[in-house]
Scaffold this active site. Structure first.
Site, PDB file in Angstrom:
ATOM      1  N   LYS A   1      25.893  33.134  42.535  1.00  9.67           N
ATOM      2  CA  LYS A   1      24.943  33.761  41.621  1.00  9.67           C
ATOM      3  C   LYS A   1      24.496  35.108  42.173  1.00  9.67           C
ATOM      4  CE  LYS A   1      22.776  29.503  39.873  1.00  9.67           C
ATOM      5  NZ  LYS A   1      23.090  29.673  38.441  1.00  9.67           N
TER       6      LYS A   1
ATOM      7  N   ASP B   1      29.709  27.203  39.650  1.00 10.77           N
ATOM      8  CA  ASP B   1      28.285  27.259  39.290  1.00 10.77           C
ATOM      9  C   ASP B   1      27.956  26.296  38.144  1.00 10.77           C
ATOM     10  OD1 ASP B   1      25.683  28.056  39.418  1.00 10.77           O
ATOM     11  OD2 ASP B   1      25.977  29.995  38.430  1.00 10.77           O
TER      12      ASP B   1
ATOM     13  N   ARG C   1      26.893  19.407  35.646  1.00 14.54           N
ATOM     14  CA  ARG C   1      27.689  18.452  34.862  1.00 14.54           C
ATOM     15  C   ARG C   1      28.648  17.669  35.750  1.00 14.54           C
ATOM     16  NH1 ARG C   1      29.563  23.510  31.328  1.00 14.54           N
ATOM     17  NH2 ARG C   1      27.442  24.056  31.983  1.00 14.54           N
TER      18      ARG C   1
HETATM   19  N1  BES Z   1      21.226  25.491  37.508  1.00 12.76           N
HETATM   20  C1  BES Z   1      21.948  26.329  36.647  1.00 12.76           C
HETATM   21  C2  BES Z   1      21.259  26.544  35.297  1.00 12.76           C
HETATM   22  C3  BES Z   1      19.976  27.305  35.325  1.00 12.76           C
HETATM   23  C4  BES Z   1      19.949  28.659  35.091  1.00 12.76           C
HETATM   24  C5  BES Z   1      18.790  26.641  35.526  1.00 12.76           C
HETATM   25  C6  BES Z   1      18.762  29.346  35.094  1.00 12.76           C
HETATM   26  C7  BES Z   1      17.597  27.324  35.511  1.00 12.76           C
HETATM   27  C8  BES Z   1      17.587  28.687  35.290  1.00 12.76           C
HETATM   28  C9  BES Z   1      23.315  25.744  36.374  1.00 12.76           C
HETATM   29  O1  BES Z   1      23.865  25.031  37.418  1.00 12.76           O
HETATM   30  C10 BES Z   1      24.213  26.896  36.091  1.00 12.76           C
HETATM   31  O2  BES Z   1      24.450  27.661  36.982  1.00 12.76           O
HETATM   32  N2  BES Z   1      24.705  26.987  34.860  1.00 12.76           N
HETATM   33  C11 BES Z   1      25.563  28.032  34.487  1.00 12.76           C
HETATM   34  C12 BES Z   1      26.699  27.422  33.722  1.00 12.76           C
HETATM   35  C13 BES Z   1      27.828  28.366  33.459  1.00 12.76           C
HETATM   36  C14 BES Z   1      28.531  28.710  34.752  1.00 12.76           C
HETATM   37  C15 BES Z   1      28.776  27.711  32.496  1.00 12.76           C
HETATM   38  C16 BES Z   1      24.782  29.015  33.609  1.00 12.76           C
HETATM   39  O3  BES Z   1      23.912  28.570  32.865  1.00 12.76           O
HETATM   40  O4  BES Z   1      25.012  30.193  33.739  1.00 12.76           O
HETATM   41 ZN    ZN Z   2      22.553  24.183  38.700  1.00 15.96          ZN
HETATM   42 MN    MN Z   3      24.878  26.294  38.779  1.00 18.63          MN
END
Ligand code: BES
Ligand code: ZN
Ligand code: MN
Length: 496
Positions: free
Chosen positions: A276, A346, A350
């Site tokens: 990230k 990331d 899931r």
């Molecule tokens: N933990 C994150 C989602 C998240 C984002 C929670 C912002 C709280 C605030 C999750 O693991 C993630 O990174 N999701 C990605 C998925 C994507 C790679 C398909 C996302 O939401 O960008």
């Molecule tokens: Zn996450």
């Molecule tokens: Mn993530």
């Protein structure tokens, strides 16, 4: 905070502050409000005439030496439209009052009951509002904090017997304290709150409340074939844990259902190799909010003792990059036997949840609700107002939404039609873990759906609602404890 009812006239109750709500457009023409106006030499009339008090929700007027009442101060709060007045307004209004008055060093306040809402629910909501509002995220500040504590909340009402009042107040306390426990755990930084520490928190709850506990280590997870979860964890020096808490009612259960609550417990989400951006990454300590919520809800369930079987499952891992981390393009085999192409490391939530829901089914779950800070996309869709719910069984989804309504937690359903399945097709494995830019919350949920089979299942995406970025009059900045009360209500409703 002690809660009690006092049946005396409101102006006879000695306390530091009396709290009175005024509805929008209301005039002090009759009843308690007219009495209060008279005793305060017309201050309410004058505030209304000068346009300083219109009863709009959010309005606050704080007065010293309010006249011939036993309280030392008077706090007037806008209650909004009478027609919109409900338990959630009560929750927020008493929350606003408690937070405001604590800052003024008030220790004992009274709330004048003016509405016709059924007393039990209103008392419960009021206690929830006060206790939720008084929680703060500033645990690690070392500067000397003045000890400001609200010691007592008095409800000025002539109705109700004291035993049922005490019961409603106790229910409110159990629910709010559970939500605050979740907030406490979520708020801990990830150098403290590792998967091992999360498991220890669950152990403490289980011991104190008499829940059965099983903590699977990596060796057992490997034996069970949880390759998707272990793939996420392999880049971290912290060992993964699968926390399983079991509640068995002492009385004959109402049905042979077993409800599984499954909460995402990523104690820190760097994104892994699909790392990230630095900006805001510190917030990813709250990626275990679903897991903390599960542990806290299990505590309240153990205390309220509904007549139904419940299991709480928390897959706990840390998602890190490193020489042993999984790579984009890796293929892992889940416990259910499905193979997964990991396009983006990331999208790890899931990957751990698919093994956790499969384990829930193995343990005999007949209804599943999972909750997770799964997607950033849910904030784009619903902001920080609504939790998203998606699932494979409309009756079960409706039960979740209704339990939310009873708790004042807003939940909005998103579709999960078969067509979305195409987005997570893989060329080399059964499924891939991301579905592209479109409908991110839906494809994330669809992935989990592939692992629950026909078991009624609802998925709550709390990424937008689990953290409060700016303080509100009734809520501190930081973790919100969203869905703890909804889940406990859901279980209670299923047991009655
Ligand atoms: N933990 C994150 C989602 C998240 C984002 C929670 C912002 C709280 C605030 C999750 O693991 C993630 O990174 N999701 C990605 C998925 C994507 C790679 C398909 C996302 O939401 O960008
Ligand atoms: Zn996450
Ligand atoms: Mn993530």
């Amino acid at each position: 905070m002690e809660v009690k009812a006092d049946a005396r006239k409101f102006y006879e109750i000695e306390c530091d502050a009396l709290v009175v709500n005024i509805y929008e457009g209301e005039k002090p023409e009759e009843g308690a409000l007219a009495e209060l106006d008279k005793r305060s030499s017309g201050v309410i009339t004058s505030l209304i005439e000068n346009g300083e008090l219109s009863g709009k929700s959010g309005e606050i007027v704080y007065l010293h030496n309010p006249g011939e009442i036993a309280a030392k101060r008077l706090l007037l709060l806008g209650g909004g439209k009478l027609a919109d007045y409900n338990n959630d307004v009560v929750r927020r209004m008493i929350g606003t009052a408690a937070r405001f008055l604590r800052a003024k060093n008030v220790r004992k306040f009274a709330f004048l009951r003016r509405s016709q809402l059924p007393l039990d629910g209103a008392i419960q909501a009021g206690v929830e509002g006060a206790l939720l509002s008084l929680w703060d995220a500033d645990k690690y500040k070392t500067s000397e904090k003045e000890e400001k504590i609200i010691e007592q909340m008095i409800v000025a009402t002539v109705e109700g017997d004291s035993q049922s009042l005490a019961q409603s107040a106790e229910r409110g306390r159990i629910l709010a304290e559970a939500a605050n426990l979740a907030r406490e755990i979520i708020n801990e930084p990830s150098n403290f709150m590792t998967p091992t520490e999360l498991a220890r928190q669950a152990e403490e709850v289980a011991q104190k409340c008499g829940l059965e506990l099983d903590i699977l280590d990596e060796a057992r997870m490997k034996e069970l074939g949880m390759g998707a979860l272990l793939g996420v964890s392999q880049g971290s020096a912290e060992p993964a844990k699968m926390i399983v808490m079991t509640y068995t009612p002492s009385a004959e259960p109402v049905s042979n259902e077993t409800i599984a609550i499954v909460g995402k417990g990523v104690t820190f989400d760097t994104g892994g190799i699909s790392i990230k951006p630095a900006d805001g990454m510190e917030k990813m300590k709250y990626d275990m909010a679903g897991g903390a919520t599960t542990i806290a809800a299990m505590r309240a369930i153990a205390q309220l003792k509904p007549a139904i079987n419940v299991i709480g499952i928390v897959p706990a891992v840390e998602n890190m990059p490193g020489g042993r981390a999984q790579r984009p393009g890796d293929v892992v085999r889940s416990m259910a036997g499905k193979t997964i192409e990991v396009i983006n490391t990331d999208a790890e939530g899931r990957l751990i949840l698919c093994d956790a829901v499969a384990y829930a089914i193995k343990l005999g779950a007949t209804k599943i609700v999972d909750l997770a800070t799964l997607t950033g996309a849910v904030s784009i869709a619903l902001g920080d107002v609504y939790v998203a719910v998606l699932g494979n069984d409309q009756e079960w989804i409706d039960a979740v939404i209704n339990a939310g309504r009873a708790s004042g937690e807003k939940i909005w359903q998103l579709p999960l039609d078969r067509e979305y399945r195409d987005q997570i097709k893989s060329d080399i494995a059964d499924i891939k873990n991301v579905g592209g830019r479109k409908a991110g919350t839906i494809t994330g949920a669809y992935f989990i759906r592939e692992f629950v089979g026909d078991t009624p299942w609802a998925h709550l995406d709390i990424a937008g609602t689990a953290w409060n970025d700016s303080s509100k009059p009734y809520l501190s900045v930081g973790p919100t404890g969203i869905c703890v009360r909804t889940l406990v209500n859901l279980v209670n409703q299923m047991a009655s």
